[in-house]
Structure formats: C-alpha cells, structure tokens
Motif scaffolding. Structure first.
Motif, PDB file in Angstrom:
ATOM      1  N   MET A   1     -56.590 -34.114   0.342  1.00  0.00           N
ATOM      2  CA  MET A   1     -57.976 -33.740  -0.524  1.00  0.00           C
ATOM      3  C   MET A   1     -58.179 -31.848  -0.193  1.00  0.00           C
ATOM      4  SD  MET A   1     -58.518 -35.214  -2.876  1.00  0.00           S
ATOM      5  CE  MET A   1     -60.116 -34.068  -3.459  1.00  0.00           C
TER       6      MET A   1
ATOM      7  N   THR B   1     -57.745 -29.027  -2.457  1.00  0.00           N
ATOM      8  CA  THR B   1     -58.675 -28.693  -2.993  1.00  0.00           C
ATOM      9  C   THR B   1     -58.427 -26.435  -2.855  1.00  0.00           C
ATOM     10  OG1 THR B   1     -60.427 -28.776  -0.864  1.00  0.00           O
ATOM     11  CG2 THR B   1     -60.813 -30.160  -2.957  1.00  0.00           C
TER      12      THR B   1
ATOM     13  N   VAL C   1     -63.510 -36.165 -11.550  1.00  0.00           N
ATOM     14  CA  VAL C   1     -63.880 -36.317 -10.272  1.00  0.00           C
ATOM     15  C   VAL C   1     -62.794 -36.716  -9.171  1.00  0.00           C
ATOM     16  CG1 VAL C   1     -65.003 -36.199  -8.217  1.00  0.00           C
ATOM     17  CG2 VAL C   1     -65.883 -35.779 -10.347  1.00  0.00           C
TER      18      VAL C   1
ATOM     19  N   GLN D   1     -60.992 -37.051  -5.388  1.00  0.00           N
ATOM     20  CA  GLN D   1     -62.193 -37.013  -4.461  1.00  0.00           C
ATOM     21  C   GLN D   1     -61.417 -38.093  -3.111  1.00  0.00           C
ATOM     22  OE1 GLN D   1     -66.162 -39.177  -5.165  1.00  0.00           O
ATOM     23  NE2 GLN D   1     -66.541 -38.352  -3.557  1.00  0.00           N
TER      24      GLN D   1
ATOM     25  N   ALA E   1     -56.229 -40.964  -4.336  1.00  0.00           N
ATOM     26  CA  ALA E   1     -57.408 -40.766  -4.376  1.00  0.00           C
ATOM     27  C   ALA E   1     -56.368 -40.115  -6.024  1.00  0.00           C
ATOM     28  CB  ALA E   1     -57.126 -39.821  -4.119  1.00  0.00           C
TER      29      ALA E   1
ATOM     30  N   PRO F   1     -68.974 -33.616  -4.509  1.00  0.00           N
ATOM     31  CA  PRO F   1     -68.622 -34.123  -3.647  1.00  0.00           C
ATOM     32  C   PRO F   1     -68.324 -33.319  -2.270  1.00  0.00           C
ATOM     33  CG  PRO F   1     -68.479 -35.683  -5.515  1.00  0.00           C
ATOM     34  CD  PRO F   1     -68.791 -34.483  -5.235  1.00  0.00           C
TER      35      PRO F   1
ATOM     36  N   SER G   1     -63.691 -32.212  -2.910  1.00  0.00           N
ATOM     37  CA  SER G   1     -63.053 -32.781  -3.647  1.00  0.00           C
ATOM     38  C   SER G   1     -62.650 -31.802  -4.664  1.00  0.00           C
ATOM     39  CB  SER G   1     -64.480 -34.011  -4.545  1.00  0.00           C
ATOM     40  OG  SER G   1     -65.503 -32.867  -4.814  1.00  0.00           O
TER      41      SER G   1
ATOM     42  N   SER H   1     -64.334 -30.816  -8.748  1.00  0.00           N
ATOM     43  CA  SER H   1     -64.905 -31.987 -10.408  1.00  0.00           C
ATOM     44  C   SER H   1     -64.264 -30.855 -11.224  1.00  0.00           C
ATOM     45  CB  SER H   1     -66.160 -31.492  -9.717  1.00  0.00           C
ATOM     46  OG  SER H   1     -66.085 -32.295  -8.704  1.00  0.00           O
TER      47      SER H   1
END
Length: 558
Positions: free
Chosen positions: A453, A457, A511, A513, A528, A546, A549, A551
């Motif tokens: 994650m 990200t 989402v 996350q 995930a 979060p 994550s 989104s």
C-alpha cells in the motif's frame, strides 16, 4: 453538468489536514494514451502471467547460451520416457535459420510399452477436464526408414496416468520438416500441476528409429482464440483496466525471425505483441535495437548499417504495404495483410548507459529511418537533453525506479519541464525499494518483492503529476517490477472547496487500503481490494482518507 473524479492518496503515518481547491476549468485535455502497461518478456511474463505457452524450452533449443548443444542445460525441462535416448543436436537442415537445433530422439531395441519424451512445463502444467489444449510440433526422420506408426500426444501425471491424449501418424519417409497440429481434451482434472506434456510411440514398433523434433508448443484456449496467443484470464483483466481501449503498451526488445517473429524461447514475438495490442485496442510503442548491449558493448558507427536495415525491416513488417517489401509480405502470410497501427518507435532502451555512443547511433538510425518513415515519431532513450542529439528528439523515454517516498515527493517532477515542444514517455516507473541508498539491492536491504500500500500510494501520487503534466507527458507505463514498505497508518482529513454552483449531495467512493506492508501476492491475492460506498458531499466537504490508501471520489456538479 460535469462528472469528475477526485483522487486522494494517504501515504504518511502522521495526520495533517489538507484543503484542496478545485479549478472549474481544465488546463489541457488528457491524452487517451496517457496510462498504459509495460510487458517485458525477460521476466517470464510471457509464460504464466501473460502468454500461456506451456512448453518450457519449446523451440528445442534455440541459440541462447543456456540452450547450447552438448550442455546439460540444453535439456532443461525435457525428460526421457521409458529409456528413449534424447539429446540436443545442431541440425544439418534446421526448421529455421533462427532455430538451428533439434531434439534428437533415439528409440532403443528391447523395450516394450510407451516410449518417448516429455516436457515438465515452466512451473508445472495445469490440466482441466473438458478444456481443449492445442499442441503442435515439427518432426523429421534424419534418414528415411520404412517406419509407419502412431504417436500418442498426451497430458499425463508424473506417475504416468493419462489425463487426455490424441494420436497422430508419423512416417519414416518424412525426411524434411513437417508440422503436426493436434488437440487434446482431457477427461480428468489433475489434482496438482505436477504434470507432463508427452509424445510417445509403441516401443516394439518403433525400435531402432531416430526422429528429430523442433518447435514444440502447447496452449490452452487463448484470448480471442489467437494462435500462439495470450492467456484468456490475464488478457481479459488487461482489457478491464482503465487504460484498456485507449492506453499504450510498450513492446520491448523485439526482433524478427522467419518462423515465429521472435528469438525468445517462449515463442512470443512481434506478431503476437501486435495482435494483442490490436485485440485490446491499445496503441503500441515499439522499440528497435540501436546497437548497444547492456553488457556494455556498442557497435562501431562504421558497422551500424546492417542493424539499421534490420530496424527498417522490423518497421516494414509492422506498417509496410502488403507486397511492398519482404517483411510486409511475411506479415500478410501470417494472416494480417493490413498494416498494424504504429506511431511511436523507441530507438534503443536505456541508452543513458552508453550516452557517448548514442550520439552517433541515434543520428545514424533516426536519419535513415525518418527518411523512409517520415510519419513516425522516434523516441530517444538517453537522459533528457544530455547528451545533445541530432536530429533533435521530439520525444524522450524516461525511466524511474525509486522509493515510495521519492515518488510521493516528486509528484511535481514534470512541473518544471520547459514547454518547448518536446514530449515525454514515462516508459518505466515503480517504487521498488525502501532503501534510497541501494535501490536495486536485495530484499534484506529494502528491495520489495511485491507492491505494498505504501509503494502503491507513492506511485499514485506520482501519477497525479503525470496527469497534471499530460500536456507534455503523452504516455506512461508502469514497469513490471513490484514493491513493499512500512509506517503506521493514520487518517488524514482532506477538505474540498469546489467552484461549482451546484454539487450533488452524495458521491461514489472507491477505496483500496491496508497496512504499509499489505501486499497482493500469490499467497494473499486479495489482501487489498477496492471497496465501493456512498459519501455525503457539498460545495465544501471534508473526507477522512485512511492511512495507506487510494481513494477515488466520483461526483456530479454544474
């Protein structure tokens, strides 16, 4: 009325309130080619992830070093059944100049039952009852004989249980290469992947015979039933990605061969790449070899002409008019008389490793190829504007492998680039390590085996910069290398201030996350996954993102 997406990336552990003001006017249109995929054939993507060529080392030993005649490695994945003698030989009359070797099979006397040879596959062979498997091979008898007999082509367990089979006729009078194609429909589903693809004869009837085999192949159903095609499941998933239908796909390290259009032992070549792109309605970016090997050797300028001609032949294979050249005629003979779609040709790959010789290599290749193909764009692969190249590149390919933090911190990477007409292709990018001092080191030193994650990200933050600067970044393809990282996940409040007179009271939220180290890998493929819900929105609203994550908020405003 406008419908737009808002992307929120929560990467860091520390929570910090953020306010986002959205402009109602787009600065520039986003090119439909922006986000794509890189499919690299050196990482076995063509075997299990992408192309389902089940047979390992199926060209019966092409010219690659690990397939050299007389070495143990030459018989990689091949094994004898019931005492047949198998070896790799340099064929006196090869099936193709690009495939000079053959699997040499000698059936000894004094044996009974089924005798022959088998292949273990790359990582075993999955066998499912009722599925049609398409097999093919070339065979010839080096010396004519009176043998006339049946060969059984089968899928079987390592203990010898037949899961499915078909029979074909072999003739001892066949001293030139002849291709056999057959279908196998198993009646039993194997309990594991420890299975074999086998070709056997009756030992008594075939005693004393010598047969050569080459270019053996086995496929389950392929995407759109393409011969020598791609895996249905992976191709379908690629079609469902946001880029499908309008993205880009980089075709890396390609070359032409008279039989399969590839020197790869996978059998995946230029023709298969192009038909896959065509099936997915994707725009290909094709590379040509420009005279530099990653071992550090550059071809001298005086010796470049054969390679420039090879590049011209490759391009003519793709876009040449049917009958206008031998390569274009070859393409038509393979079932595609019309030219493929091609706009971009990349000259070399990562030539920043040999920038001094790239000056003359770029000049000689591009000068010659532009004269023959003025409609094409040629992409440089050195560092941008270093060295200075002539003709001046209109496009550059930029590669970045870094840490998740680097990607997050460099989401404004292209903001400072001059708007001077030059366009950029982010041809490879991935967060592959948490150790900035040893990006390409071992896993014990921070190298990531799979995406996490945190790495995802970070990359997503970088991608927002690619989209924001897509007036000059015309394409990007995530590289096939994967990632991982750490830190504590904390919610980050993000306040949006929208400039529209009316904003819908609700929006769709998607989402994905997890923790910093959450990773979708073969053991936990769904660790995930995206979750969709509805949130309340207004002209000004706050969303709590979060930790670790990505989104996506989709709302309607006017």
């Amino acid at each position: 009325m406008k419908s737009f997406n808002v992307f929120i990336l929560s990467l860091l552990g520390a929570a910090r309130a953020v306010t986002v003001s959205v402009s109602a006017t787009a600065s520039h249109p986003v090119p439909t080619t922006l986000f794509g995929q890189m499919f690299e054939n050196r990482a076995f993507q063509q075997v299990t992830p992408g192309k389902f060529s089940i047979i390992n080392n199926h060209q019966a030993l092409d010219p690659f070093p690990f397939c050299r005649v007389g070495t143990t490695a030459a018989l990689n994945a091949w094994q004898s059944i019931d005492g047949a003698t198998i070896s790799v030989i340099a064929e006196t009359t090869p099936v193709s100049s690009a495939l000079p070797n053959a699997l040499h099979v000698v059936i000894p006397s004094g044996r009974t039952g089924a005798i022959g040879f088998a292949n273990t596959g790359y990582f075993g062979i999955k066998v499912t009852s009722g599925t049609t498997y398409s097999a093919s091979f070339y065979y010839r008898f080096p010396t004519a004989s009176s043998f006339r007999g049946i060969a059984t082509v089968s899928l079987q367990t390592t203990s010898g249980q037949i899961l499915g089979s078909s029979t074909v006729f072999l003739s001892g009078a066949q001293t030139s290469w002849h291709q056999i194609s057959v279908q196998i429909v198993p009646t039993i589903t194997a309990s594991s992947t420890s299975n074999l693809f086998a070709i056997t004869l009756d030992a008594t009837a075939a005693a004393g015979q010598t047969i050569n085999f080459a270019m053996l192949s086995l496929f389950p159903p392929t995407f759109k039933n393409r011969p020598n095609g791609m895996r249905v499941d992976i191709a379908e998933k690629a079609r469902l990605l946001p880029l499908a239908g309008n993205g880009t796909r980089q075709l890396d390290h390609l070359s032409i061969d008279l039989v399969r259009m590839s020197f790869q032992i996978s059998g995946l070549g230029l023709f298969e790449y192009l038909t896959w792109c065509e099936d997915l309605k994707m725009t290909p970016i094709m590379a040509i070899w420009s005279g530099f090997a990653l071992g550090g050797t550059s071809v001298a300028e005086a010796s470049l002409q054969p390679y420039i001609q090879q590049a011209a032949d490759q391009i003519n294979f793709v876009i040449g008019a049917n009958g206008g050249s031998a390569p274009a005629t070859l393409r038509a003979s393979l079932g595609h008389p019309a030219p493929f779609n091609l706009t971009y040709v990349e000259v070399g790959n990562e030539d920043f490793f040999a920038s001094s010789t790239y000056v003359y290599r770029w000049h000689d290749f591009v000068t010659a190829l532009q004269a023959e193909f003025p409609q094409l764009h040629f992409i440089a692969t050195s560092d941008t504007f270093s060295p200075i190249l002539s003709p001046n590149p209109t496009e550059y390919d930029v590669h970045v492998y870094q840490t998740p933090s680097w990607f997050a911190q460099n989401s404004f990477f292209y903001d400072g680039f001059q708007r001077n007409g030059t366009k950029y292709f982010e041809g490879e990018y991935a967060a592959i390590s948490t150790n900035a001092s040893d990006i390409f080191g071992s896993t014990s030193d921070g190298r990531l085996s799979f995406p996490t994650m945190q790495s995802s990200t970070g990359e997503a933050a970088f991608m927002t910069g690619l989209e924001r600067n897509s007036d000059i970044v015309f394409a990007a393809s995530y590289a096939p290398l994967l990632n991982v990282s750490n830190t504590i996940a904390t919610v980050t409040p993000v306040t949006f201030v929208l400039p529209f007179s009316t904003v819908a009271s609700t929006a769709t939220l998607q989402v994905i996350q997890g923790s910093a180290n959450t990773s979708n890998n073969p053991t936990t493929p769904n660790a995930a996954v995206p979750v969709t819900s509805t949130i309340n929105t207004a002209k000004t609203f706050t969303y709590n993102a979060p930790g670790f994550s990505v989104s996506v908020i989709t709302l309607v405003a006017h």
